[in-house]
Write a protein that holds these residues in place. Structure first.
Motif, PDB file in Angstrom:
ATOM      1  N   ALA A 108     104.021 -43.959  -6.527  1.00 22.07           N
ATOM      2  CA  ALA A 108     103.085 -42.745  -8.123  1.00 22.07           C
ATOM      3  C   ALA A 108     102.588 -42.088  -7.993  1.00 22.07           C
ATOM      4  O   ALA A 108     103.020 -39.992  -8.609  1.00 22.07           O
ATOM      5  CB  ALA A 108     102.025 -43.811  -9.023  1.00 22.07           C
ATOM      6  N   ALA A 109     102.489 -41.649  -6.502  1.00 22.49           N
ATOM      7  CA  ALA A 109     101.374 -39.893  -6.265  1.00 22.49           C
ATOM      8  C   ALA A 109     102.574 -38.991  -5.627  1.00 22.49           C
ATOM      9  O   ALA A 109     102.039 -37.500  -5.746  1.00 22.49           O
ATOM     10  CB  ALA A 109     100.966 -40.127  -5.226  1.00 22.49           C
ATOM     11  N   ARG A 110     104.208 -39.346  -5.596  1.00 25.85           N
ATOM     12  CA  ARG A 110     105.026 -38.818  -5.373  1.00 25.85           C
ATOM     13  C   ARG A 110     105.444 -37.955  -6.470  1.00 25.85           C
ATOM     14  O   ARG A 110     106.553 -37.553  -6.696  1.00 25.85           O
ATOM     15  CB  ARG A 110     105.626 -39.384  -3.879  1.00 25.85           C
ATOM     16  CG  ARG A 110     105.195 -39.724  -2.989  1.00 25.85           C
ATOM     17  CD  ARG A 110     106.371 -40.263  -1.786  1.00 25.85           C
ATOM     18  NE  ARG A 110     105.988 -41.437  -1.364  1.00 25.85           N
ATOM     19  CZ  ARG A 110     105.765 -40.268   0.236  1.00 25.85           C
ATOM     20  NH1 ARG A 110     106.460 -39.443  -0.080  1.00 25.85           N
ATOM     21  NH2 ARG A 110     105.114 -40.940   1.367  1.00 25.85           N
ATOM     22  N   LYS A 111     105.234 -38.538  -7.913  1.00 24.63           N
ATOM     23  CA  LYS A 111     106.192 -37.876  -8.614  1.00 24.63           C
ATOM     24  C   LYS A 111     104.832 -37.066  -9.939  1.00 24.63           C
ATOM     25  O   LYS A 111     104.080 -37.282  -9.580  1.00 24.63           O
ATOM     26  CB  LYS A 111     106.163 -39.503  -9.946  1.00 24.63           C
ATOM     27  CG  LYS A 111     107.087 -39.909  -8.734  1.00 24.63           C
ATOM     28  CD  LYS A 111     106.766 -41.534 -10.208  1.00 24.63           C
ATOM     29  CE  LYS A 111     108.276 -42.487  -9.545  1.00 24.63           C
ATOM     30  NZ  LYS A 111     108.304 -43.538 -10.108  1.00 24.63           N
ATOM     31  N   SER A 112     105.968 -36.328 -10.498  1.00 21.32           N
ATOM     32  CA  SER A 112     104.670 -35.463 -11.327  1.00 21.32           C
ATOM     33  C   SER A 112     104.401 -35.980 -12.573  1.00 21.32           C
ATOM     34  O   SER A 112     105.054 -37.242 -13.298  1.00 21.32           O
ATOM     35  CB  SER A 112     105.969 -34.077 -11.918  1.00 21.32           C
ATOM     36  OG  SER A 112     107.521 -34.900 -12.483  1.00 21.32           O
ATOM     37  N   GLU A 113     104.069 -35.393 -13.041  1.00 25.43           N
ATOM     38  CA  GLU A 113     103.818 -35.848 -14.438  1.00 25.43           C
ATOM     39  C   GLU A 113     104.692 -36.016 -15.764  1.00 25.43           C
ATOM     40  O   GLU A 113     104.915 -37.029 -16.028  1.00 25.43           O
ATOM     41  CB  GLU A 113     102.409 -35.177 -15.343  1.00 25.43           C
ATOM     42  CG  GLU A 113     101.062 -35.122 -14.906  1.00 25.43           C
ATOM     43  CD  GLU A 113      99.734 -34.977 -16.442  1.00 25.43           C
ATOM     44  OE1 GLU A 113     100.285 -34.521 -17.001  1.00 25.43           O
ATOM     45  OE2 GLU A 113      99.188 -34.479 -15.468  1.00 25.43           O
ATOM     46  N   PHE A 114     105.503 -35.534 -15.841  1.00 25.05           N
ATOM     47  CA  PHE A 114     106.836 -35.091 -15.885  1.00 25.05           C
ATOM     48  C   PHE A 114     107.654 -36.259 -16.170  1.00 25.05           C
ATOM     49  O   PHE A 114     108.656 -37.188 -16.651  1.00 25.05           O
ATOM     50  CB  PHE A 114     107.554 -33.936 -16.186  1.00 25.05           C
ATOM     51  CG  PHE A 114     108.823 -34.033 -16.968  1.00 25.05           C
ATOM     52  CD1 PHE A 114     109.188 -34.027 -18.679  1.00 25.05           C
ATOM     53  CD2 PHE A 114     109.880 -34.210 -16.186  1.00 25.05           C
ATOM     54  CE1 PHE A 114     110.192 -33.674 -19.201  1.00 25.05           C
ATOM     55  CE2 PHE A 114     111.266 -34.045 -16.997  1.00 25.05           C
ATOM     56  CZ  PHE A 114     111.289 -34.052 -18.340  1.00 25.05           C
ATOM     57  N   GLU A 115     107.659 -36.735 -14.815  1.00 27.09           N
ATOM     58  CA  GLU A 115     108.312 -37.652 -13.833  1.00 27.09           C
ATOM     59  C   GLU A 115     107.533 -39.227 -14.411  1.00 27.09           C
ATOM     60  O   GLU A 115     108.501 -40.505 -14.976  1.00 27.09           O
ATOM     61  CB  GLU A 115     108.979 -37.944 -12.485  1.00 27.09           C
ATOM     62  CG  GLU A 115     109.432 -36.520 -11.988  1.00 27.09           C
ATOM     63  CD  GLU A 115     109.425 -36.558 -10.304  1.00 27.09           C
ATOM     64  OE1 GLU A 115     110.597 -36.945  -9.969  1.00 27.09           O
ATOM     65  OE2 GLU A 115     108.113 -36.638  -9.993  1.00 27.09           O
ATOM     66  N   ARG A 116     106.754 -39.303 -14.643  1.00 23.83           N
ATOM     67  CA  ARG A 116     105.787 -40.472 -14.774  1.00 23.83           C
ATOM     68  C   ARG A 116     106.213 -40.285 -16.669  1.00 23.83           C
ATOM     69  O   ARG A 116     106.293 -41.584 -16.621  1.00 23.83           O
ATOM     70  CB  ARG A 116     104.427 -40.151 -14.367  1.00 23.83           C
ATOM     71  CG  ARG A 116     104.158 -40.614 -12.943  1.00 23.83           C
ATOM     72  CD  ARG A 116     102.933 -40.216 -12.719  1.00 23.83           C
ATOM     73  NE  ARG A 116     102.110 -41.134 -12.929  1.00 23.83           N
ATOM     74  CZ  ARG A 116     100.990 -41.475 -12.563  1.00 23.83           C
ATOM     75  NH1 ARG A 116     100.111 -40.736 -12.094  1.00 23.83           N
ATOM     76  NH2 ARG A 116      99.596 -42.206 -13.241  1.00 23.83           N
ATOM     77  N   THR A 117     105.716 -39.888 -17.150  1.00 23.71           N
ATOM     78  CA  THR A 117     105.619 -39.646 -18.426  1.00 23.71           C
ATOM     79  C   THR A 117     107.215 -39.879 -18.924  1.00 23.71           C
ATOM     80  O   THR A 117     107.401 -39.929 -20.534  1.00 23.71           O
ATOM     81  CB  THR A 117     105.241 -39.262 -19.521  1.00 23.71           C
ATOM     82  OG1 THR A 117     105.363 -37.642 -19.425  1.00 23.71           O
ATOM     83  CG2 THR A 117     103.531 -39.391 -18.646  1.00 23.71           C
ATOM     84  N   GLU A 118     108.578 -39.648 -18.305  1.00 23.35           N
ATOM     85  CA  GLU A 118     109.674 -39.203 -19.249  1.00 23.35           C
ATOM     86  C   GLU A 118     109.776 -40.621 -19.628  1.00 23.35           C
ATOM     87  O   GLU A 118     109.984 -42.377 -19.266  1.00 23.35           O
ATOM     88  CB  GLU A 118     110.632 -39.032 -17.714  1.00 23.35           C
ATOM     89  CG  GLU A 118     112.343 -38.850 -18.741  1.00 23.35           C
ATOM     90  CD  GLU A 118     113.209 -38.799 -16.994  1.00 23.35           C
ATOM     91  OE1 GLU A 118     114.173 -38.103 -17.734  1.00 23.35           O
ATOM     92  OE2 GLU A 118     112.767 -38.448 -16.025  1.00 23.35           O
TER      93      GLU A 118
END
Length: 803
Positions: A286-296
């Protein structure tokens, strides 16, 4: 006549600049008009043709307002701190101050070449020490009032550059500069408590002259919601997991919980988690993902069950599982949600994937096993104990009452808006004027020691662990505590680029003041800004940040208006000729230098306004530029057909009064394209007549002057009119003379046009009907037929329905 635009334009630009012709007056008895455009970031690429669209529009408004007797402030400056310049400096081994100076010189040259009526005596740059002294001063006031604080939070971290990145520097999960992987990493950051102003930032939009979509974007970004905060007890412990929900009525349908992977409860109960290795692996991913990627919304839901922790639903005491998933963010709300899969799409997808119960609690007729109906506010409660049979709105109220009575929850207003991250681990920004003392904590620099200036260095590379380049400059970092006199260290983070742009409009008012950010009497006179135009991309963050700072300054008595801008508008983007956004990679960027060199500034300005509706995106067209050049030449050649009469000729009187009205109103309404079209139509009438009086010429070039100032100033002087055109009075029109004596209408039979009829413009509907029926052609066509009805549209048409 030969139209030598290069000679004419240089002559007037030199005169305006050397004499500071458009400087605002210090006469506070005059009616004022403060026109503001977003000051540019002076990049190495210079302007492209999209930038001057806003400047030209407000320049037209400013020039017209001066002619109407207003004391006009129309300033320009440079938003010159920031990441692109520092990145360029690192790559090319050039000090960012030198890069900035060169870029500003180029931008200013370009702006002067287009003939904008800026008050250059008020020019500012956010990088000037005399300017950022007051940026630092504002920060200190925020700190003293408890609105600036430091907190650990996740940032974007480039694994190769070893530096924190802004969101815009992360593209598809990698660093825009080097292409290396970007991960989330906790870093201690300065924060500003903009959330304390959230409700005022919504409420005070009322009454402002902002275009509606700007108000909507502001409200959506702040994201006010009403709901409840409640606790889910962790089974067998005294701890609870707190959630916020707008749908307390659905609590009976909460069948599991989801925490963000960073939630603090995970560390507290790590030794009880039977699958801690699986949890750690998921956290790392999860730490490798941006906020945008996480909430897509479209991405597949992933997660890990916390084996060893169970929560208790507070309304039915059922034990429910707890998961972590990257679609929940620790920075939003409480970092935990109660999942109601029957009534939320994301929760439903998650529940289906992990085989979790789905309990319908709002009867709405949907098949909950195949499709969730998200956030339904209609229907009646089912499977919900004491709420059964209630309408949703009543159930929400009753559930929150129950939670408060039992002491397990309370009503809460929540905002999506988060506090403003106000740190950058970079060199090229305003130093934060605080020192840290082991004894006294964070201590503000005394105000008489401002500005705290950037130390000189040739090394702008960040440290190995991502600390600011300033951290290496120990002679600058190590200091004494202003409070106790003991050893202390300076803050080595710098402020973000947003800092200087949040209050720049105030410094324009009094740019050389050294005792305050601006003198109070000048602030009282010029504020609020009367018209602020900029890009739609800046109508959320920049507008919120500057409104927040202004409200804070209002609260501490620096400014006397609660809002900074009375009116805010935005312009559409100018696209490349291929209809795509201009970019170097697409090869469709148009350089205004080339346009000015080939066609002249007046042609360029006129086309920028004529290209299309100001608030809409529109493609560039070189043929359109050439058309405007021909129009400008025709205006210039009016000098060859001027007669000695001073007034309006009878056959053009109405046309001139109509055009004065049209141009005046359209300039004020941002309908620049139709205003110029009206001037093009009028010049056709003039050439059709074959002559123009001196009085008509005077009016015509005055109307065109805001769009094409060089050409018209030269023609004014050539005609021997007194003074200068920019000092003349804006033309007035006689409303009665804008009305047509006659109009041409169409006569239809059963909706099909059969003839055109010229009638008196003030005929009633009955008289229009009579005129149509007495028309010879219409009379013949309806002869022998039954007239069912007659439809009249005043001044446009008569439709006779027959059978």
């Amino acid at each position: 006549m030969d139209y030598n635009f290069k000679e004419i334009e240089k002559k007037w630009q030199d005169k305006w600049y050397s004499e500071n012709t458009f400087a605002a007056k210090n006469d506070f008895t005059l009616p004022k008009f403060y026109a503001l455009v977003e000051f540019p970031y002076p990049s190495g690429q210079g302007l492209h043709v999209g930038h001057p669209r806003s400047y030209t529009a407000l320049d037209i408004v400013a020039r017209k307002k001066r002619m109407e007797g207003f004391n006009v402030l129309y300033p320009m400056g440079w938003d010159a701190f920031g990441l692109p310049t520092e990145n360029y400096a690192i790559k090319n081994k050039i000090h960012p101050a030198i890069v900035t100076k060169n870029n500003i010189e180029n931008f200013k040259r370009q702006l002067k070449s287009i003939g904008f009526s800026f008050d250059w005596s008020r020019e500012i740059s956010t990088t000037d020490e005399a300017y950022y002294k007051w940026t630092q001063w504002i920060f200190l006031q925020l700190f003293k009032k408890g609105l600036a604080y430091k907190q650990e939070m996740p940032i974007n971290w480039c694994t190769s550059c070893k530096v924190g990145l802004a969101n815009e520097e992360v593209v598809n999960g990698v660093c825009e500069r080097c292409g290396s992987e970007v991960v989330q990493r906790n870093k201690s950051q300065w924060m500003l408590k903009i959330t304390d102003y959230a409700q005022r930032l919504i409420d005070d939009l009322e009454g402002l002259d902002y275009i509606e979509k700007v108000k909507t974007q502001q409200k959506n970004w702040i994201g006010r919601s009403e709901g409840a905060e409640l606790d889910f007890q962790i089974d067998g412990t005294d701890d609870a997991i707190r959630v916020y929900t707008t749908r307390a009525d659905t609590l009976f349908g909460a069948t599991y919980m989801v925490l963000s992977p960073e939630h603090k409860i995970i560390e507290k109960y790590a030794d009880k988690l039977q699958n801690i290795d699986e949890v750690r692996a998921y956290q790392k991913e999860a730490a490798r993902k941006s906020e945008f990627e996480r909430t897509e919304l479209t991405k597949e839901k992933t997660g890990v069950k916390l084996c060893g922790i169970t929560a208790i639903n507070p309304v039915n005491n059922e034990k429910i599982p707890v998961f972590i998933s990257d679609y929940v963010l620790t920075s939003y709300g409480t970092g935990a949600i109660m999942a109601v899969p029957a009534h939320d799409d994301r929760d439903w997808e998650f529940a289906k994937k992990f085989g979790l119960p789905i309990v319908e609690v709002v009867a709405g007729g949907e098949d909950v096993q195949s499709k969730a109906y998200t956030d339904t506010y209609s229907g009646k409660m089912v499977n919900s104990g004491f709420l059964n049979g209630l309408e949703v709105k009543d159930a929400i109220r009753k559930m929150i009452d129950f939670l408060e009575e039992k002491g397990i929850g309370k009503r809460k207003v929540n905002y999506k808006l988060r506090d403003w991250v106000f740190s950058r681990q970079r060199y090229w920004g305003e130093p934060i004027p605080l020192v840290h003392c082991d004894k006294c904590g964070w201590v503000p620099l005394p105000e008489d020691q401002l500005p705290l200036t950037l130390p000189e260095t040739d090394n702008f590379e960040p440290g190995e662990n991502g600390e600011s380049p300033l951290a290496k400059m120990t002679d600058w970092v190590n200091t004494t505590c202003p409070h106790c006199g003991g050893p202390a260290v300076r803050e080595t983070d710098t402020m973000p680029q947003w800092a200087g742009s949040s209050w720049y409009f105030l410094r324009y008012i009094d740019p050389k003041c050294d005792t305050a950010l601006a003198a109070k009497e000048k602030l009282d006179y010029w504020l609020p800004v009367d018209w602020y135009n900029g890009g739609m991309e800046h109508t959320t963050l920049h507008l919120l940040y500057s409104r927040f700072w202004h409200k804070f300054l209002y609260d501490i008595g620096v400014v006397s208006t609660p809002e900074p801008y009375r009116k805010r508008t935005s312009h559409g983007m100018i696209l490349g000729e291929n209809g795509e956004k201009m970019s170097k990679s697409r090869g469709n960027v148009v350089n205004p230098d080339d346009m000015v060199a080939e066609f002249g500034a007046d042609t360029f300005r006129t086309y920028e306004m004529f290209i299309g509706a100001f608030d809409q995106s529109t493609p560039w067209s070189i043929n359109g530029v050439k058309g405007c050049y021909r129009f400008i030449e025709r205006v210039w050649n009016l000098q060859t057909i001027v007669t000695d009469e001073e007034g309006l000729s009878p056959d053009l009187e109405k046309a001139f009064h109509k055009t004065i009205k049209k141009v005046s109103e359209d300039f004020d309404k941002m309908k620049f394209n139709t205003a110029i079209a009206a001037l093009m139509a009028l010049i056709n009438e003039i050439y059709k007549k074959g002559s123009i009086t001196r009085g008509e010429l005077k009016i015509y070039i005055t109307l065109l002057n805001p769009a094409a100032p060089h050409l018209t100033e030269e023609m004014w002087v050539n005609a021997g009119f007194s003074g200068f055109l920019h000092d003349t009075k804006w033309p007035e029109f006689d409303e009665a003379k804008t009305k047509d004596d006659t109009v041409e209408i169409v006569a239809q039979i059963n909706g099909k046009v059969k003839d055109k009829i010229v009638i008196s413009a003030d005929l009633s509907r009955e008289e229009m009907e009579k005129a149509a029926l007495e028309n010879d052609k219409i009379k013949e066509l309806v002869s022998g037929k039954t007239i069912v009805k007659v439809i009249c549209v005043p001044k446009k048409l008569v439709n006779i329905v027959v059978k």
